[in-house]
Design a protein around this motif. Structure first.
Motif, PDB file in Angstrom:
ATOM      1  N   LYS A 180     -22.776  34.518  14.281  1.00 17.54           N
ATOM      2  CA  LYS A 180     -24.187  34.259  14.564  1.00 17.54           C
ATOM      3  C   LYS A 180     -24.750  35.445  15.357  1.00 17.54           C
ATOM      4  O   LYS A 180     -24.755  36.547  14.854  1.00 17.54           O
ATOM      5  CB  LYS A 180     -24.315  32.928  15.306  1.00 17.54           C
ATOM      6  N   GLY A 208     -15.434  31.033  13.508  1.00 17.64           N
ATOM      7  CA  GLY A 208     -15.869  30.163  14.601  1.00 17.64           C
ATOM      8  C   GLY A 208     -15.219  28.797  14.495  1.00 17.64           C
ATOM      9  O   GLY A 208     -14.779  28.215  15.493  1.00 17.64           O
ATOM     10  N   LEU A 209     -15.134  28.276  13.261  1.00 16.84           N
ATOM     11  CA  LEU A 209     -14.512  26.961  13.090  1.00 16.84           C
ATOM     12  C   LEU A 209     -13.039  27.006  13.499  1.00 16.84           C
ATOM     13  O   LEU A 209     -12.524  26.064  14.100  1.00 16.84           O
ATOM     14  CB  LEU A 209     -14.670  26.475  11.634  1.00 16.84           C
ATOM     15  N   ASP A 228     -18.715  24.552  22.991  1.00 17.05           N
ATOM     16  CA  ASP A 228     -19.134  25.470  21.941  1.00 17.05           C
ATOM     17  C   ASP A 228     -20.421  26.136  22.442  1.00 17.05           C
ATOM     18  O   ASP A 228     -21.451  25.485  22.587  1.00 17.05           O
ATOM     19  CB  ASP A 228     -19.374  24.692  20.636  1.00 17.05           C
ATOM     20  N   SER A 264     -18.788  31.002  17.621  1.00 16.57           N
ATOM     21  CA  SER A 264     -18.735  31.739  16.366  1.00 16.57           C
ATOM     22  C   SER A 264     -19.398  33.086  16.592  1.00 16.57           C
ATOM     23  O   SER A 264     -20.523  33.155  17.076  1.00 16.57           O
ATOM     24  CB  SER A 264     -19.484  30.974  15.280  1.00 16.57           C
TER      25      SER A 264
HETATM   26  C1  LIG Z   1     -21.703  28.332  12.683  1.00 19.79           C
HETATM   27  C2  LIG Z   1     -21.177  27.554  13.824  1.00 19.79           C
HETATM   28  C3  LIG Z   1     -19.803  27.402  14.025  1.00 19.79           C
HETATM   29  C4  LIG Z   1     -18.766  27.872  13.039  1.00 19.79           C
HETATM   30  O1  LIG Z   1     -18.745  29.215  12.890  1.00 19.79           O
HETATM   31  P1  LIG Z   1     -18.096  29.989  11.633  1.00 19.79           P
HETATM   32  O2  LIG Z   1     -17.898  31.347  12.192  1.00 19.79           O
HETATM   33  O3  LIG Z   1     -19.094  29.900  10.539  1.00 19.79           O
HETATM   34  O4  LIG Z   1     -16.805  29.304  11.296  1.00 19.79           O
HETATM   35  C5  LIG Z   1     -19.395  26.731  15.147  1.00 19.79           C
HETATM   36  N1  LIG Z   1     -20.266  26.217  16.025  1.00 19.79           N
HETATM   37  C6  LIG Z   1     -21.590  26.316  15.853  1.00 19.79           C
HETATM   38  C7  LIG Z   1     -22.507  25.711  16.854  1.00 19.79           C
HETATM   39  C8  LIG Z   1     -22.087  26.982  14.735  1.00 19.79           C
HETATM   40  O5  LIG Z   1     -23.414  27.044  14.549  1.00 19.79           O
END
Ligand SMILES: *Cc1c(COP(=O)(O)O)cnc(C)c1O
Length: 393
Positions: free
Chosen positions: A204, A82-83, A179, A201
Motif C-alpha cells: 500500500k 501483507g497477508l 494491523d 502490508s
Molecule cells: C491489503 C491489506 C493487507 C494485505 O496485504 P497484501 O500485501 O495484499 O497481502 C492487510 N491488511 C490491510 C489492512 C490491507 O489493506
C-alpha cells in the motif's frame, strides 16, 4: 542518522550508506540464496549473522532495521506479503487450547484465515466490536493469548481506542497485535501506545506504486522478536529482493504521498457531501465519523481512502451503471498507490452484525487532478435512478 533529525530527514537517510558502495545513492539489489561461511567455526556458531538468504540477508536485514526505526520498535521480520505478515504473526502467538480476541472489521482475508485455520488448530476465535475500548476486559479469559486490532478498520474505518486496550492487556499479560497498514508507520506508531506487535502490508503506502507484494512485522522487544522469528524461519517466510528495494525507495517519498492523497481525497469527499444520493461517508477525518475524536487524539493525519454508502432506494442496476460509466475510477483491490481506484463492497459476510442495506463503495484516491475526478463522478452520477414508485389512485 542522528536522533535529533526530524522524521522527514530520517525517511530520506534511513537504510542507505552510499560510501559503502562506490557512492551509489541507493542500496544495491542483492540476490541471495547461498551465503558462504568463512570456516568451520563460523558454520557451527549459532550467532553467525548471515547463514542462508531465506533466513536473513543484507537487504532484508536493512529493510527490517529501517521499519523497526520507523515504528519505534525493537526488531522486525519481512514476509512475502501483507497477508503473510498477519498469518505468520497469528500462528506465532497462539497454540491449541488458547482463546484469541480479534476485531470485527479487520481485513477480510485475515478474518477468513482466523476462522478457517486458527479454529482448525484448536484455537477459540472471538470477534469484538471495534468501539469496545476498555470494555475489552469483560471478554478476556484465563487462556486469552492475544488481542488483534486494526485501526482504522477496513472499509468502514472504525477507529479503536488503542491505548485503552493496551492498558488492560498489559495488566493481564496479554499480547497485543495491530494491523497498521492504514498509517504505514507515518500517521500512527502503535508501539508508542503500548502495542507489542505491529504489522503492515508494504503493497500500500510504503511502496506506493501498486507493484509489489511485501509485508513486515515489527516487535517491541527481543523476547517477542525471537518468538516471531523462530516461527517465521520454521514456516519458510521470506521476501523478494526486488520488492525490498522498491519498498525502501517508496519510504523516501511516503510522507508527501500521504499528504497529497489526503488533500486530493478531501476534495472528492467535499463533492460527495453535496450529493443527496449518499447516505454516509466513512472517513475518520470527518467530524461526522464515529471515532473522529480518537482519530484526532492519536493520528497525525489521514490518507486517500474512504467509503461511501448510497441511499438504499437506489437499485443495484443503477449502481452498476454508475460504476461502469466511470472513466477514471477502475475497479481494483488495493490502495495506497498513485492511481485512483474503486472497490465494491459486500460487508455482510465480513461483519458480525451488518444490518444496513445501502450499497457501499470504497474509493482510493490517487494523484490525478481532483477536478478531472469530480467531472467524471458528476457525469457518472446521472446514471443513478431511483426505483420507480407505482402510485394507485
Ligand atoms: C491489503 C491489506 C493487507 C494485505 O496485504 P497484501 O500485501 O495484499 O497481502 C492487510 N491488511 C490491510 C489492512 C490491507 O489493506
Amino acid at each position: 542518522m542522528s536522533n535529533n533529525h526530524r522524521r522527514s530527514t530520517k525517511f530520506v537517510h534511513w537504510g542507505r550508506d552510499p560510501k559503502s558502495y562506490h557512492g551509489v545513492v541507493n542500496p544495491p539489489l542483492v540476490r541471495t540464496s547461498t551465503i558462504l561461511y568463512e570456516n568451520f567455526a563460523a558454520y557451527l556458531n549459532p550467532n553467525t549473522r548471515f547463514r542462508y538468504g531465506r533466513i536473513n540477508n543484507p537487504l532484508s536485514e536493512n529493510f527490517e532495521n529501517v521499519m523497526a526505526q520507523v515504528e519505534g520498535g525493537h526488531k522486525a521480520i519481512s514476509t512475502c506479503s501483507g497477508l503473510a505478515a498477519i498469518t505468520t504473526t497469528m500462528f506465532a502467538f497462539c497454540k491449541a487450547g488458547d482463546h484469541v480476541l480479534i476485531v470485527d472489521g479487520l481485513y477480510p482475508p485475515a478474518r477468513g484465515f482466523a476462522q478457517r485455520n486458527l479454529t482448525k488448530m484448536g484455537v477459540e476465535v472471538e470477534f469484538f466490536d471495534p468501539h469496545i475500548g476498555a470494555d475489552i476486559k469483560n471478554l478476556i479469559k484465563p487462556n486469552t493469548a492475544f488481542i488483534y486490532m486494526e485501526s482504522p478498520c477496513s472499509v468502514t474505518f472504525e477507529v479503536m481506542d488503542v491505548p485503552a486496550i493496551t492498558k488492560i492487556a498489559k495488566e493481564k499479560g496479554i499480547i497485543t497485535i495491530i494491523d497498521n497498514t492504514w498509517s504505514s508507520g507515518v500517521l500512527f506508531n502503535p508501539i508508542k501506545h503500548g502495542v507489542n506487535i505491529v504489522l503492515m502490508s508494504c503493497a500500500k503506502y510504503v511502496s506506493g506504486h501498486s507493484d509489489i507484494n511485501l509485508g513486515v512485522v515489527i516487535t517491541d522487544n527481543e523476547e517477542n522478536y525471537k518468538r516471531l522469528k523462530y516461527f517465521s524461519v520454521d514456516a519458510g517466510q521470506c521476501a523478494s529482493p526486488e520488492d525490498l528495494v522498491l519498498a525502501l525507495r517508496g519510504l523516501r517519498t511516503i510522507e508527501m504521498r500521504f499528504k497529497a492523497a489526503e488533500e486530493n481525497a478531501a476534495r472528492i469527499i467535499d463533492w460527495f457531501k453535496t450529493r443527496e444520493e449518499i447516505e454516509e461517508i466513512f472517513y475518520p477525518a470527518l467530524e461526522t465519523h464515529r471515532g473522529h475524536s480518537i482519530w484526532k487524539r492519536d493520528f497525525k493525519g489521514a490518507n486517500g481512502i474512504f467509503s461511501v454508502m448510497f441511499r438504499e432506494e437506489y437499485p443495484m442496476k443503477s449502481i452498476e451503471k454508475f460504476i461502469d460509466s466511470l472513466k477514471l475510477f477502475p475497479i481494483g483491490s488495493s490502495w495506497g498507490g498513485y492511481e485512483t481506484l474503486i472497490q465494491p463492497q459486500n460487508l455482510k459476510p465480513h461483519r458480525l452484525n451488518w444490518d444496513r442495506n445501502g450499497y457501499v463503495l470504497r474509493f482510493q484516491i490517487g494523484h490525478e487532478d481532483s477536478r478531472d475526478l469530480v467531472d467524471d463522478l458528476t457525469q457518472a452520477m446521472t446514471n443513478l435512478k431511483l426505483k420507480k414508485k407505482f402510485i394507485w389512485y
